[in-house]
Scaffold this motif. Structure first.
Motif, PDB file in Angstrom:
ATOM      1  N   VAL A 434       0.839  -1.210   0.000  1.00 37.63           N
ATOM      2  CA  VAL A 434       0.000   0.000   0.000  1.00 37.63           C
ATOM      3  C   VAL A 434       0.867   1.251   0.000  1.00 37.63           C
ATOM      4  N   ALA A 435       1.934   1.248   0.837  1.00 36.96           N
ATOM      5  CA  ALA A 435       2.832   2.405   0.912  1.00 36.96           C
ATOM      6  C   ALA A 435       3.518   2.651  -0.428  1.00 36.96           C
ATOM      7  N   VAL A 436       3.929   1.585  -1.108  1.00 38.93           N
ATOM      8  CA  VAL A 436       4.572   1.726  -2.426  1.00 38.93           C
ATOM      9  C   VAL A 436       3.583   2.324  -3.432  1.00 38.93           C
ATOM     10  N   CYS A 437       2.359   1.834  -3.424  1.00 37.98           N
ATOM     11  CA  CYS A 437       1.349   2.344  -4.368  1.00 37.98           C
ATOM     12  C   CYS A 437       1.062   3.824  -4.123  1.00 37.98           C
ATOM     13  N   LEU A 438       0.882   4.201  -2.855  1.00 35.72           N
ATOM     14  CA  LEU A 438       0.634   5.603  -2.530  1.00 35.72           C
ATOM     15  C   LEU A 438       1.845   6.465  -2.892  1.00 35.72           C
ATOM     16  N   GLY A 439       3.036   5.941  -2.604  1.00 35.42           N
ATOM     17  CA  GLY A 439       4.256   6.692  -2.919  1.00 35.42           C
ATOM     18  C   GLY A 439       4.421   6.907  -4.412  1.00 35.42           C
TER      19      GLY A 439
END
Length: 792
Positions: A434-439
Motif C-alpha cells: 500500500v505504501a509503495v502504491c501511494l508513494g
C-alpha cells in the motif's frame, strides 16, 4: 578446521593484521600526519564550468560561441538604488560613477564588457529633421547641473535602456559586470589566475555594498548573478563547521550511553575523525577543494564511520563474554564483522560511483570524494579501530552491561521479533505494498529542476533573493535569460530571410507562456526603420532592401558579432522554474525544427536559463539511469555475498520502499530533482543497504544453526539490533543538523537524508523479517551448513 580457516578471507586478514599490530599503529600514525597536513590546505572552491553539464549540446554551443556572446555568460548585475528621490541627482550620479569605476578594476572582471550609464558604449539615438542624431547617454559636457540632469533624463528616454539598465520608476540603475573564469594576475601578467568566487563576492561586499552604503545613506546596493550566489553559498559553508561540531557532541553522548565505556567511545570518535582527515587530505592530493555541494561528504564519512565503529564495539563487547582478553575479543569481533562490513562499505562505494554517470562536475567530485571516504573507512574503522580496541579493551561497566544484556530477556526485541511471525508478516507485506502504491501515485508530482523564483539554493528571505526580487520588480528584463543563437555564414546575419525568421521567432516567443519579453537585432532594426520614416508606425517593419537592413542594424550594439555570422535572440523569462524553462525550450526547438535551413540555424542555448535548461535535461535523463545503476550494483554485491536471490530480495526491497517514499516526500515538500538533491537518491540507497546486510548476516548465522525464524530473528535483534538502531540514529544525526543551515539546498539535503537513513533502518527491522518469512527456507540453510561443515 585448518582448511576452513585458511580459505576464510576474514581469518586470513585477521592473522595478517593482529600479528602486526605495532606496524598497523605506526603506518596509520605516519599516514595521519601526512594526510592531516594535506587536509589543512583544503580550501572552499568552485567554478562556473563545474556547475554545468559541459557535454550537453546546449553548453557545447554556448562555449563554442562564448566570445561572440557579449554579457550573456557568467556575469553580475549591481543595482544602485536611490532610497530618496530618483537617479537624477548629482550625488547619486557621482556615486554610480564611482561604483562603476570600482567594479571595473576588481580582478576577474571582463573590463571590455562592463556597462552602466557612465559607459561610453551606452548610447542614445533619435530621428530629427536632419536625420539620425545620437551620442553617449552621459555626454562629455555633463557637470551635474540641473540642465545636465535634464539632458541626461532625455538621453535615457531615447536610449531604450529604461527597464534594462534603468529601472522603470527611475529610482535605480544597473552596472553590468561580465566575468572571466581565468584572467591574468594583476601583479604578474604572465600568470593566469582562476576566479575565486568567495574572494570576488567579498570584494563586492567590501568595496561596493559596504563602502558606498556607509558613505551615502541615500544609496542601497542590490547584487545578483551566479558569482554572487556561489560566493554566498561558500560563505555558508563556514557555518557548516558549527553543525559538524554539534553532530560530534551529540554523537559522543550517544556513543557513551551505548558503550558505557569512555575508552571505546573515544576510540570510535578518534578513528572516525582520522577517516575524515584522510579523506580531505586525499582530496587535496587529487587536486580537489570543497564546494557547496561536496561539503556533504565529510559529514557522510563521519556518520558512516561512526555506524561501522559501533558495530565493531558491539562485536567486541559480545565476544568478551567468551574471550580470555581484549585481544581475543577484538580478533573474534573482526573475524565476525570484517566480511559484512566490507560488503556494506563496498556497496556504499559502488552506490557513490554511479554518480559519475551524471555529466556535471560538482556531482562527479562528490562521487569521487564519497568513494574515497568509504575506502578510507575500511582502513580506519574496520582495521585500525579493532587494533586500537585490542590494546585499550572495554571498561568493566561495559563488559558487565554486555553480559547482563546477553543473559536477560529483552521485551522490546521479543515484541519486534513478531515481525517474522506467520500472522504478522502478511500484514507487514500488505502495508508495504500500500505504501509503495501511494508513494508511486504521489511521486508523479515530482518535478525536475527548480520550483521557486530566485536562487532556490538559498532561503527566500536571504539577502541574495531579496536583491533578486528587487531587480525583478523594478526592471522589465528579468535575470532569467534564455539565449537563442542564430548562426549564419559570414556577413549574412542581416539578410532579410534571416531577420524575418528571427522576427517570426520573436512573435512566437512573445506569445509563449512564461516569456516576459524578447530582444534581438530585429527589435532595433524595426525601430530604426520606423525612425527613418518620420516615426510612422506603419514603417515599423523589416525592409527587403539590403542597404536599409544593413544601416538599421548598425545601432544594434552587442546584438550581433563582429563578422555578422552570429546574432543572439534574448528571451527574458518570468522565472527559471522547471515548467517555464520546459515550455520556452520546447517552443524554440519546435520553431528551429520547422525553420532551420542551410543558410541559417537557430541554436540553443546560452544565458543562465539556457544553462538551467541543459542541467534539467541532463538530470532528467540521468535520474532513471543512475537509479538503475545503483540498484544493479547493490544487488550484485548482495548476490556475491549471500549467493541467494531470496536473501538479496530481503535486503533490497526495503530500500525500494524508501526510494519510493523519498520521491513522494520531495514532491510533498516542493523540492525538485536538481544538482543538489539528485545525489541524495544514490546516497540513500548506497548507505541504506548497510542495515540489511548486518541484520541478514546475523539472521542467516542463527538460521544455519537450525533455530526457527522468529527465534532466530529475536537472537539477531538481541545481538545486533541495538547496534543497527544506533547506526541509523548516528547516520541521521550526521546530516540532521543541516536542516538548520542558512543554505536552503543543504537544509533540503539534510532533511531528505535524515528521512532516508531512519526509514531504511526501520524498514530493515520491520520489513526484512516479513520478507524472510516468505522467501527464506531455514531447513535448506541448515542442510547447506551441515554439508559445508562435513566437507570441511
Amino acid at each position: 578446521m585448518t582448511g576452513k580457516s585458511t580459505s576464510n578471507p576474514a581469518a586470513v586478514a585477521e592473522r595478517l593484521i593482529f600479528s602486526n599490530r605495532p606496524w598497523v599503529i605506526l603506518i596509520c600514525a605516519l599516514t595521519s600526519v601526512f594526510l592531516f597536513w594535506q587536509a589543512a590546505q583544503v580550501r572552499p572552491e568552485t567554478s562556473f564550468e563545474k556547475m554545468i553539464p559541459l557535454q550537453h549540446p546546449y553548453i557545447e554551443k554556448m562555449l563554442q560561441y562564448k566570445d561572440d556572446l557579449s554579457n550573456l555568460g557568467n556575469s553580475v548585475r549591481i543595482s544602485v538604488e536611490a532610497t530618496e528621490g530618483d537617479i537624477f541627482d548629482p550625488e547619486y550620479m557621482e556615486t554610480l560613477k564611482q561604483i562603476s569605476d570600482e567594479a571595473f578594476y576588481i580582478p576577474g572582471v571582463d573590463r571590455a564588457g562592463v556597462r552602466s550609464l557612465w559607459s561610453p558604449n551606452v548610447r542614445w539615438t533619435e530621428v530629427t529633421e536632419e536625420g539620425f542624431d545620437g551620442g553617449e547617454v552621459i555626454p562629455q559636457t555633463y557637470d551635474g547641473s540641473a540642465e545636465s540632469l535634464e539632458e541626461l533624463r532625455s538621453n535615457i528616454l531615447k536610449s531604450g535602456q529604461v527597464g534594462r539598465l534603468v529601472a522603470n520608476n527611475f529610482k535605480s540603475s544597473i552596472v553590468e559586470i561580465p566575468l572571466l573564469e581565468v584572467f591574468p594576475d594583476p601583479q604578474d601578467q604572465g600568470t593566469l589566475l582562476k576566479l575565486d568566487y568567495r574572494d570576488f563576492s567579498h570584494q563586492l561586499e567590501e568595496h561596493i555594498r559596504d563602502k558606498y552604503q556607509s558613505q551615502n545613506p541615500k544609496i542601497k546596493i542590490h547584487i545578483i548573478g551566479f558569482a554572487k550566489k556561489v560566493g554566498d553559498l561558500i560563505d555558508g559553508l563556514i557555518g557548516v563547521a558549527m553543525f559538524f561540531a554539534v553532530a560530534l557532541g551529540i554523537t559522543f553522548l550517544l556513543l557513551l550511553r551505548f558503550t558505557r565505556c569512555i575508552k571505546s567511545t573515544l576510540a570510535v570518535l578518534f578513528t572516525t575523525l582520522v577517516a575524515v582527515g584522510w579523506q580531505l587530505g586525499l582530496l587535496h592530493l587529487m587536486g580537489f577543494g570543497i564546494d557547496p555541494y561536496s561539503m556533504l561528504v565529510p559529514f557522510l564519512v563521519f556518520a558512516i564511520g561512526i555506524s561501522h565503529g559501533v558495530q565493531i564495539i558491539n562485536g567486541v563487547a559480545m565476544s568478551s563474554s567468551t574471550a580470555v582478553n581484549a585481544l581475543s575479543a577484538a580478533r573474534m569481533a573482526f573475524r565476525q564483522l570484517f566480511v559484512p562490513g566490507m560488503i556494506a562499505l563496498s556497496s556504499d562505494a559502488v552506490g557513490f560511483i554511479t554518480l559519475l554517470l551524471i555529466d556535471i562536475g560538482v556531482i562527479r567530485e562528490l562521487a569521487i570524494g564519497a568513494s574515497v571516504g568509504v575506502a578510507v573507512i575500511i582502513l580506519t574503522n574496520l582495521i585500525f579501530l579493532p587494533v586500537v580496541v585490542s590494546y585499550l579493551g572495554l571498561s568493566k561497566a561495559a563488559l558487565k552491561a554486555s553480559r547482563e544484556s546477553g543473559a536477560r530477556e529483552s521485551g522490546i526485541w521479543r515484541k519486534a521479533s513478531n515481525f517474522a511471525n506467520a500472522k504478522v508478516a502478511p500484514i507487514s507485506i500488505g502495508l508495504a505494498v500500500v505504501a509503495v502504491c501511494l508513494g508511486l501515485w504521489y511521486g508523479q508530482n515530482l518535478q525536475v529542476g527548480d520550483l521557486d523564483q530566485g536562487a532556490p539554493e538559498l532561503h527566500p528571505d536571504s539577502r541574495y533573493n531579496l536583491d533578486n526580487d528587487f531587480v525583478i520588480n523594478n526592471y522589465s528584463t528579468s535575470s532569467d535569460v534564455l539565449v537563442v543563437m542564430v548562426k549564419t555564414p559570414t556577413e549574412s546575419c542581416s539578410k532579410y530571410d534571416v531577420m524575418n525568421a528571427m522576427d517570426n521567432l520573436t512573435w512566437k516567443m512573445e506569445n509563449t507562456q512564461g516569456v516576459q519579453s524578447v530582444v534581438s537585432m530585429v527589435t532595433v532594426a524595426k525601430q530604426v526603420i520606423k525612425g527613418m520614416n518620420e516615426g510612422n508606425l506603419k514603417w515599423e517593419a523589416l525592409s527587403r532592401n539590403a542597404h536599409v537592413l544593413n544601416n538599421s542594424i548598425s545601432r544594434a550594439d552587442s546584438l550581433y558579432n563582429s563578422d555578422c555570422s552570429l546574432a543572439p535572440v534574448l528571451i527574458f523569462l518570468e522565472d527559471h522554474k522547471a515548467q517555464t524553462l520546459a515550455t520556452a525550450v520546447a517552443a524554440v526547438e519546435e520553431f528551429a525544427a520547422q525553420n532551420n535551413t542551410d543558410d541559417y540555424q537557430f541554436l540553443l542555448a546560452a544565458g543562465n536559463a539556457g544553462i538551467e535548461a541543459a542541467t534539467n535535461d541532463v538530470i532528467s535523463a540521468s535520474e532513471g539511469m543512475m537509479l538503475i545503476a545503483v540498484y544493479s550494483a547493490v544487488i550484485f554485491m548482495c548476490l556475491l555475498t549471500f549467493r541467494s536471490v531470496a536473501a538479496t530480495a530481503c535486503v533490497i526491497l526495503p530500500l525500494v520502499l524508501t526510494s519510493v517514499l523519498g520521491n513522494a516526500l520531495m514532491a510533498w515538500l516542493g523540492i525538485g530533482v536538481k544538482v543538489a538533491t539528485l545525489p541524495v537518491i544514490a546516497l540513500g540507497v548506497g548507505i541504506g543497504v548497510d542495515y540489511g546486510i548486518y541484520i541478514y548476516s546475523r539472521l542467516e548465522t542463527f538460521l544455519r544453526m537450525g533455530i526457527p525464524l522468529q527465534e532466530a530473528y529475536y537472537q539477531t535483534l538481541k545481538s545486533t539490533g541495538k547496534a543497527v538502531l544506533f547506526t541509523g540514529v548516528c547516520l541521521a544525526i550526521g546530516v540532521a543538523t543541516w536542516i538548520f543551515s542558512d543554505i536552503k539546498f543543504q537544509a533540503d539535503m539534510g532533511l531528505m537524508l535524515t528521512f532516508m537513513f531512519l526509514w531504511n533502518m526501520l524498514g530493515a527491522i520491520w520489513l526484512l523479517p516479513a520478507l524472510a518469512h516468505f522467501l527464506i527456507n531455514p531447513d535448506k540453510l541448515k542442510a547447506a551448513s551441515v554439508n559445508k561443515e562435513a566437507s570441511a
